[in-house]
Write a protein that holds these residues in place. Structure first.
Motif, PDB file in Angstrom:
ATOM      1  N   GLU A  96      28.227  54.681  52.993  1.00 55.45           N
ATOM      2  CA  GLU A  96      29.287  55.673  52.845  1.00 55.45           C
ATOM      3  C   GLU A  96      30.641  55.001  52.686  1.00 55.45           C
ATOM      4  OE1 GLU A  96      27.266  58.832  55.957  1.00 55.45           O
ATOM      5  OE2 GLU A  96      28.685  57.358  56.730  1.00 55.45           O
ATOM      6  N   ALA A  97      31.397  55.403  51.672  1.00 54.40           N
ATOM      7  CA  ALA A  97      32.756  54.897  51.492  1.00 54.40           C
ATOM      8  C   ALA A  97      33.625  55.421  52.628  1.00 54.40           C
ATOM      9  CB  ALA A  97      33.310  55.330  50.148  1.00 54.40           C
ATOM     10  N   LYS A  98      34.418  54.535  53.217  1.00 60.25           N
ATOM     11  CA  LYS A  98      35.333  54.891  54.304  1.00 60.25           C
ATOM     12  C   LYS A  98      36.756  54.561  53.880  1.00 60.25           C
ATOM     13  CE  LYS A  98      32.226  56.078  57.356  1.00 60.25           C
ATOM     14  NZ  LYS A  98      32.130  57.436  57.852  1.00 60.25           N
ATOM     15  N   PRO A  99      37.760  55.153  54.547  1.00 60.80           N
ATOM     16  CA  PRO A  99      39.157  54.854  54.207  1.00 60.80           C
ATOM     17  C   PRO A  99      39.464  53.363  54.302  1.00 60.80           C
ATOM     18  CG  PRO A  99      39.024  56.720  55.714  1.00 60.80           C
ATOM     19  CD  PRO A  99      37.636  56.141  55.615  1.00 60.80           C
ATOM     20  N   GLY A 100      40.369  52.897  53.455  1.00 68.22           N
ATOM     21  CA  GLY A 100      40.798  51.509  53.484  1.00 68.22           C
ATOM     22  C   GLY A 100      39.831  50.548  52.821  1.00 68.22           C
ATOM     23  N   GLY A 101      38.871  51.060  52.057  1.00 65.05           N
ATOM     24  CA  GLY A 101      37.920  50.197  51.368  1.00 65.05           C
ATOM     25  C   GLY A 101      36.718  49.797  52.197  1.00 65.05           C
TER      26      GLY A 101
END
Length: 115
Positions: A96-101
């Motif tokens: 899963e993509a998360k904030p901040g890369g």
């Protein structure tokens, strides 16, 4: 009535058969990112169970990727060489993509070795 122990993540509509323990153990994750480059990063676990774990790392990783994760059983700011540890070889089930890369990874255990 639900009884919870310290560190166990409560989930009301849980689909998993094993309880997850939410303790920030130190971990070193090794594998290959989306670009095919090898990496080794230090992080902490979000949670762990008898069959897998969830961790966030900066390199993006694809579902199906094989990872090696060295887990130190310490929650202090620094894990030392004498910290009890185990190594997990596993496969990424969810990415899963998360904030901040960052990338959140659900990893299923294939082999566990205690040191």
């Amino acid at each position: 009535m639900m009884t919870l122990e310290l560190g166990v993540t409560p989930v009301t509509d849980e689909r998993r058969s094993k309880l997850r323990i939410a303790v920030p153990f130190h971990a070193k994750v090794k594998g290959t990112d989306l670009s095919g480059d090898e990496f080794a990063v230090e992080t902490v676990l979000d949670n762990i169970s008898a069959g897998g774990l969830y961790v966030r790392i900066v390199p993006r990783v694809a579902i199906g990727t094989k990872l090696s994760i060295d887990v130190a059983l310490r929650t202090t700011p620094v894990a030392t060489r004498d910290s009890p540890r185990f190594t997990v070889d596993g496969t990424v089930l969810r990415s899963e993509a998360k904030p901040g890369g960052a990338c959140g990874l659900a990893v299923s255990f294939k082999e566990v070795r205690f040191e």
